[in-house]
Design a protein around this motif. Structure first.
Motif, PDB file in Angstrom:
ATOM      1  N   GLU A 146       0.895  -1.314  -0.056  1.00 36.44           N
ATOM      2  CA  GLU A 146      -0.073  -0.015  -0.003  1.00 36.44           C
ATOM      3  C   GLU A 146       0.960   1.219   0.058  1.00 36.44           C
ATOM      4  OE1 GLU A 146      -3.297   0.653  -0.323  1.00 36.44           O
ATOM      5  OE2 GLU A 146      -3.219  -1.562  -0.793  1.00 36.44           O
ATOM      6  N   THR A 147       1.964   1.166   0.733  1.00 37.18           N
ATOM      7  CA  THR A 147       2.982   2.488   0.706  1.00 37.18           C
ATOM      8  C   THR A 147       3.605   2.845  -0.437  1.00 37.18           C
ATOM      9  OG1 THR A 147       3.474   1.977   3.325  1.00 37.18           O
ATOM     10  CG2 THR A 147       5.136   3.289   1.795  1.00 37.18           C
ATOM     11  N   LEU A 148       3.746   1.761  -1.253  1.00 37.28           N
ATOM     12  CA  LEU A 148       4.487   1.705  -2.602  1.00 37.28           C
ATOM     13  C   LEU A 148       3.355   2.321  -3.640  1.00 37.28           C
ATOM     14  CD1 LEU A 148       7.092  -1.392  -2.549  1.00 37.28           C
ATOM     15  CD2 LEU A 148       7.657   1.323  -2.388  1.00 37.28           C
ATOM     16  N   LEU A 149       2.370   1.725  -3.329  1.00 39.09           N
ATOM     17  CA  LEU A 149       1.342   2.028  -4.446  1.00 39.09           C
ATOM     18  C   LEU A 149       0.949   3.498  -4.182  1.00 39.09           C
ATOM     19  CD1 LEU A 149      -0.939   1.500  -6.558  1.00 39.09           C
ATOM     20  CD2 LEU A 149      -2.619   0.904  -4.519  1.00 39.09           C
ATOM     21  N   ARG A 150       0.773   4.012  -2.715  1.00 37.60           N
ATOM     22  CA  ARG A 150       0.665   5.707  -2.653  1.00 37.60           C
ATOM     23  C   ARG A 150       2.077   6.343  -3.135  1.00 37.60           C
ATOM     24  NH1 ARG A 150      -3.728   7.534   0.003  1.00 37.60           N
ATOM     25  NH2 ARG A 150      -4.744   5.974   1.129  1.00 37.60           N
ATOM     26  N   ALA A 151       3.000   5.909  -2.949  1.00 37.40           N
ATOM     27  CA  ALA A 151       4.309   6.410  -3.383  1.00 37.40           C
ATOM     28  C   ALA A 151       4.304   6.640  -4.982  1.00 37.40           C
ATOM     29  CB  ALA A 151       5.593   5.706  -2.961  1.00 37.40           C
ATOM     30  N   TRP A 152       3.857   5.627  -5.788  1.00 41.87           N
ATOM     31  CA  TRP A 152       3.768   5.737  -7.231  1.00 41.87           C
ATOM     32  C   TRP A 152       2.871   6.838  -7.633  1.00 41.87           C
ATOM     33  CZ3 TRP A 152       6.305   4.690 -11.434  1.00 41.87           C
ATOM     34  CH2 TRP A 152       5.514   4.759 -12.577  1.00 41.87           C
ATOM     35  N   ARG A 153       1.647   6.614  -6.992  1.00 37.35           N
ATOM     36  CA  ARG A 153       0.575   7.670  -7.591  1.00 37.35           C
ATOM     37  C   ARG A 153       1.209   9.293  -7.229  1.00 37.35           C
ATOM     38  NH1 ARG A 153      -4.428   4.599  -4.616  1.00 37.35           N
ATOM     39  NH2 ARG A 153      -4.584   2.936  -6.427  1.00 37.35           N
ATOM     40  N   ASN A 154       2.032   9.534  -5.989  1.00 40.37           N
ATOM     41  CA  ASN A 154       2.391  10.667  -5.557  1.00 40.37           C
ATOM     42  C   ASN A 154       4.171  10.843  -5.689  1.00 40.37           C
ATOM     43  OD1 ASN A 154       0.012  11.501  -4.214  1.00 40.37           O
ATOM     44  ND2 ASN A 154       0.308   9.774  -3.155  1.00 40.37           N
ATOM     45  N   MET A 155       4.412  10.167  -6.804  1.00 41.93           N
ATOM     46  CA  MET A 155       5.881  10.220  -7.122  1.00 41.93           C
ATOM     47  C   MET A 155       6.331  11.535  -7.358  1.00 41.93           C
ATOM     48  SD  MET A 155       8.428   7.939  -7.075  1.00 41.93           S
ATOM     49  CE  MET A 155       9.660   7.726  -7.493  1.00 41.93           C
ATOM     50  N   ASP A 156       5.360  12.353  -7.915  1.00 36.69           N
ATOM     51  CA  ASP A 156       5.877  13.803  -8.284  1.00 36.69           C
ATOM     52  C   ASP A 156       5.986  14.892  -7.250  1.00 36.69           C
ATOM     53  OD1 ASP A 156       5.506  13.105 -11.057  1.00 36.69           O
ATOM     54  OD2 ASP A 156       3.358  13.561 -11.440  1.00 36.69           O
ATOM     55  N   SER A 157       5.609  14.415  -6.123  1.00 39.43           N
ATOM     56  CA  SER A 157       5.569  15.123  -4.846  1.00 39.43           C
ATOM     57  C   SER A 157       7.003  15.091  -4.172  1.00 39.43           C
ATOM     58  CB  SER A 157       4.466  14.916  -3.795  1.00 39.43           C
ATOM     59  OG  SER A 157       4.530  13.714  -3.254  1.00 39.43           O
ATOM     60  N   LEU A 158       7.733  14.097  -4.583  1.00 39.76           N
ATOM     61  CA  LEU A 158       8.975  13.622  -3.941  1.00 39.76           C
ATOM     62  C   LEU A 158      10.127  14.535  -4.768  1.00 39.76           C
ATOM     63  CD1 LEU A 158      10.876  12.064  -2.177  1.00 39.76           C
ATOM     64  CD2 LEU A 158      11.335  10.361  -4.123  1.00 39.76           C
ATOM     65  N   ARG A 159      10.524  15.521  -4.192  1.00 38.80           N
ATOM     66  CA  ARG A 159      11.323  16.640  -4.851  1.00 38.80           C
ATOM     67  C   ARG A 159      13.015  16.202  -4.934  1.00 38.80           C
ATOM     68  NH1 ARG A 159       7.257  18.515  -6.760  1.00 38.80           N
ATOM     69  NH2 ARG A 159       5.965  20.075  -5.759  1.00 38.80           N
ATOM     70  N   GLU A 160      13.297  15.501  -3.758  1.00 45.33           N
ATOM     71  CA  GLU A 160      14.804  15.147  -3.643  1.00 45.33           C
ATOM     72  C   GLU A 160      14.975  13.692  -3.085  1.00 45.33           C
ATOM     73  OE1 GLU A 160      16.850  17.663  -0.551  1.00 45.33           O
ATOM     74  OE2 GLU A 160      15.528  19.334  -1.216  1.00 45.33           O
ATOM     75  N   ALA A 161      15.671  13.024  -4.010  1.00 47.45           N
ATOM     76  CA  ALA A 161      16.084  11.657  -3.624  1.00 47.45           C
ATOM     77  C   ALA A 161      16.511  11.231  -2.235  1.00 47.45           C
ATOM     78  CB  ALA A 161      17.165  11.116  -4.618  1.00 47.45           C
ATOM     79  N   ALA A 162      17.219  12.429  -1.527  1.00 43.11           N
ATOM     80  CA  ALA A 162      17.711  12.204  -0.265  1.00 43.11           C
ATOM     81  C   ALA A 162      16.469  11.951   0.708  1.00 43.11           C
ATOM     82  CB  ALA A 162      18.640  13.139   0.247  1.00 43.11           C
ATOM     83  N   ALA A 163      15.303  12.581   0.494  1.00 44.47           N
ATOM     84  CA  ALA A 163      14.163  12.670   1.364  1.00 44.47           C
ATOM     85  C   ALA A 163      13.512  11.419   0.972  1.00 44.47           C
ATOM     86  CB  ALA A 163      13.464  13.963   1.240  1.00 44.47           C
ATOM     87  N   ALA A 164      13.605  10.516   0.276  1.00 41.20           N
ATOM     88  CA  ALA A 164      12.592   9.282  -0.112  1.00 41.20           C
ATOM     89  C   ALA A 164      12.395   8.590   0.933  1.00 41.20           C
ATOM     90  CB  ALA A 164      13.390   8.654  -1.295  1.00 41.20           C
ATOM     91  N   LYS A 165      13.374   8.182   1.808  1.00 48.34           N
ATOM     92  CA  LYS A 165      13.170   7.242   2.813  1.00 48.34           C
ATOM     93  C   LYS A 165      12.215   7.847   3.846  1.00 48.34           C
ATOM     94  CE  LYS A 165      15.527   4.128   6.311  1.00 48.34           C
ATOM     95  NZ  LYS A 165      16.804   3.706   6.775  1.00 48.34           N
ATOM     96  N   PRO A 166      12.527   8.836   4.466  1.00 48.82           N
ATOM     97  CA  PRO A 166      11.485   9.755   5.528  1.00 48.82           C
ATOM     98  C   PRO A 166      10.153   9.923   4.866  1.00 48.82           C
ATOM     99  CG  PRO A 166      13.567  10.921   5.437  1.00 48.82           C
ATOM    100  CD  PRO A 166      13.744  10.017   4.384  1.00 48.82           C
ATOM    101  N   TRP A 167      10.168  10.127   3.541  1.00 49.13           N
ATOM    102  CA  TRP A 167       8.934  10.059   2.642  1.00 49.13           C
ATOM    103  C   TRP A 167       8.028   8.896   2.720  1.00 49.13           C
ATOM    104  CZ3 TRP A 167       7.703   8.479  -2.544  1.00 49.13           C
ATOM    105  CH2 TRP A 167       6.546   9.243  -3.072  1.00 49.13           C
TER     106      TRP A 167
END
Length: 173
Positions: free
Chosen positions: A39-60
């Motif tokens: 479910e987390t990865l599904l939401r992440a895929w849908r909202n991938m555009d909101s991830l601005r920096e790769a370094a922030a991926a884990k906390p996101w």
């Protein structure tokens, strides 16, 4: 494969293990932890555009996972049963990535902590969150989180005190 798909695949490969461990610490069930990660990865895929920096991926991703876990309890109505007639086997063999050794001892001790101590400790140890990040996520002040983390470690130390060398080996002294 599109650049977005490559980015997502890389993100998944890098963090899926950490997500699963955190999910398992939150819920204590392997199948449910796997569902939470999906479910987390599904939401992440849908909202991938909101991830601005790769370094922030884990906390996101950890934040998404924590919210997915919370959603389970918002939607779920638990059935109640009378416990007088229920027999529970306590053989310590419940599903866990840490079934034996020191990690299993710490896991068992952590499962005895109240959620207000267990959750910030799991976020710090498994998620790598700082006190400030945990405080922001939990809606508390950093000082309160630092106190909760200190008390969580003290309670763990007490729980592991049956074998004083074990508490020292776990880095809790």
């Amino acid at each position: 494969m599109s650049p977005r798909q490559r980015q997502f695949e890389s993100l998944t490969r890098a963090h899926a293990g950490d997500l699963y461990r955190f999910a398992f610490w939150l819920c204590g069930q392997s199948a449910l932890a796997e569902d939470l990660v999906q479910e987390t990865l599904l939401r992440a895929w849908r909202n991938m555009d909101s991830l601005r920096e790769a370094a922030a991926a884990k906390p996101w991703l950890m934040t998404i996972l924590r919210r997915e876990h919370a959603r389970l309890y918002e939607r779920k109505r638990l059935d109640t049963i009378e416990l007088d007639d229920v027999r529970v086997a306590d053989d310590g063999a419940w599903a866990s990535p840490e079934r034996h050794g020191q990690a299993a001892d710490i896991r068992a001790a952590m499962s005895q902590l109240p959620l207000k101590y267990r959750e910030p400790l799991a976020m710090q140890v498994l998620g790598g969150f700082s006190c400030e990040e945990i405080a922001a996520e939990l809606g508390e002040k950093p000082g309160a989180v630092a106190t909760q983390l200190f008390r969580a470690r003290q309670k763990l130390k007490t729980l592991l005190q049956d074998d004083p060398m074990e508490a020292t080996d776990h880095g809790l002294s």
